[in-house]
Design an enzyme around this catalytic site. Structure first.
Site, short mmCIF file in Angstrom:
data_model
loop_
_atom_site.label_atom_id
_atom_site.label_comp_id
_atom_site.label_asym_id
_atom_site.label_seq_id
_atom_site.Cartn_x
_atom_site.Cartn_y
_atom_site.Cartn_z
N HIS A 163 84.84 24.80 -20.58
CA HIS A 163 84.89 23.34 -20.55
C HIS A 163 83.46 22.82 -20.45
CE1 HIS A 163 84.41 19.76 -17.84
NE2 HIS A 163 85.12 19.24 -18.82
N ASN A 165 81.28 18.75 -20.69
CA ASN A 165 81.37 17.31 -20.86
C ASN A 165 80.01 16.71 -20.52
OD1 ASN A 165 81.60 14.56 -19.39
ND2 ASN A 165 83.55 14.67 -20.46
N TYR A 166 79.48 15.89 -21.42
CA TYR A 166 78.24 15.17 -21.14
C TYR A 166 78.43 13.72 -21.58
CZ TYR A 166 76.35 19.68 -20.08
OH TYR A 166 76.16 20.90 -19.51
N GLY A 316 93.64 0.61 -23.81
CA GLY A 316 93.51 1.16 -25.15
C GLY A 316 93.24 2.64 -25.17
N ALA A 317 93.51 3.33 -24.05
CA ALA A 317 93.23 4.76 -23.97
C ALA A 317 94.01 5.53 -25.03
CB ALA A 317 93.58 5.28 -22.58
N ARG A 318 93.35 6.52 -25.63
CA ARG A 318 94.01 7.38 -26.61
C ARG A 318 94.45 8.64 -25.86
NH1 ARG A 318 93.14 11.27 -30.97
NH2 ARG A 318 94.31 10.58 -32.81
N SER A 321 93.78 12.28 -27.05
CA SER A 321 92.41 12.78 -26.87
C SER A 321 92.11 13.08 -25.41
CB SER A 321 91.41 11.75 -27.42
OG SER A 321 91.56 11.60 -28.82
#
Length: 358
Positions: A163, A165-166, A316-318, A321
């Protein structure tokens, strides 16, 4: 707005068409022309060191996404390519989600970029203030956020899950003041412990950190061990890496350079481990243990992960994803306990007591 029409497109053969019907050959953009997995959300062709931090960070994560997807495809059976979805958000911005699912090497591999803006709701502000952000509560505020997030779940239990994330965040307070910060990290979750691989992974991250501050690695390794703790099981999700948040000093430029170094360390930290282990043999028992550990992985992401919670609170979160980090398959077996002295037991002991690998 562009829509991805080739669900199994590879980096060298992406094409995108505007919504609607077009005759063959019209409205086509080749990946090598845009150098990304899909057309970016912003105009990036003229981005330089003097451009806004928003555009510089977006260009960096778009490039990293393309490079990482290409490196992963090189390890995968040629018939499995990334599905590329370019999506937009009515409230502002959008993203590019790249997925390999049910491949030969990668059971599920997701590499997503999001570039979103709009008004941050009070519920999301409360989520940030819960970690000490001290933003004004009870009001909406303009915000901008962009980041890259990836989770790689290999098929072979001898290959660990990765994993990383940046991200970059801006919020404008009612006074007109803009507050900004960076966050991110990279961590490894093996199913069977290979100490040589664990040392290689951590040493690569330490080298990236040491270029900027020799205290960063030990600080962010400890933060990683603490953050990825599955508290109800009293074990860590994996064997650590680095994790940091709210990074806003010494200045924006130096923070960005640090984030770039960390992002560029992803491929050399992980791909050698994939190459080394992807063809190793395994059996039914190893697969069952992998599925149990993936259940633990899902527990952390759904119960504790701040990024998941923030995403779900954002208008509006997808959801597809946000939840791409979840494994394709997982298992919950009642009262499962590894046999003392087994390889599974050895890993569990490390997860209970995080180790310093370098």
């Amino acid at each position: 707005m562009f829509r991805t029409l080739c669900a199994g497109a590879s980096l060298g053969s992406l094409y995108f068409l505007k919504s609607g019907l077009h005759p063959p050959g019209k409205g086509v953009l080749q990946a090598q022309e845009i150098q990304y997995m899909a057309p970016p959300l912003s105009e990036l062709s003229g981005v330089t060191e003097g451009s806004s931090m928003r555009n510089r960070m977006e260009k960096f994560i778009m490039t990293l996404q393309a490079e990482f997807c290409s490196a992963l495809e090189d390890e995968e059976d040629p018939k499995y390519k990334f599905r590329v979805d370019r999506w937009t958000r009515e409230e502002g911005g959008g993203g590019i989600t790249c997925i390999i699912q049910d491949g030969h090497v990668f059971e599920k591999a997701g590499v997503g970029v999001s570039v979103v803006h709009g008004l941050i709701p009070p519920s999301a502000v409360a989520q940030m203030n819960a970690r000490g952000k001290k933003l004004p509560e009870g009001q909406e505020m303009p915000f901008f956020a962009c980041g890259i997030s990836s989770v790689i779940h290999p098929r072979n239990p001898q290959v660990p899950t990765l994993h990383f994330n940046y991200r970059y965040f801006e919020v404008q307070e009612s006074s007109g003041q803009t507050r900004w910060w960076f966050g991110g990290g990279c961590d490894l979750t093996p199913y069977y412990l290979d100490e040589e691989d664990a040392t290689h992974f951590h040493l690569t991250l330490k080298t990236a950190c040491d270029k900027h501050n020799t205290k960063y690695f030990s600080k962010f390794k400890a933060w990683c061990d603490d953050y990825f703790r599955i508290k109800h099981r009293n074990i860590s999700r994996g064997i650590g890496g680095i994790f940091f948040d709210d990074l806003d000093s010494p200045d924006a430029e130096k923070c960005f350079q640090f984030v770039q170094s960390c992002g560029n360390a992803v491929i050399p930290s992980y791909l050698p481990i994939v190459k080394k282990n992807k063809e190793l043999g395994y059996g039914y028992n190893e697969r069952q243990w992998q599925l149990i550990r993936r259940g633990h992985y899902a527990e952390f992401n759904l119960v504790y992960d701040r990024g998941t919670k923030f995403g779900l609170y954002t208008p509006g979160a997808r959801y597809e994803s946000i939840l791409m980090s979840l494994p394709l398959n997982a298992k919950w077996e009642y009262m499962h306990t590894p046999a003392p002295g087994s390889k599974e037991y050895k890993l569990t002991e490390i997860l209970k007591n995080p180790k310093e690998w370098v």
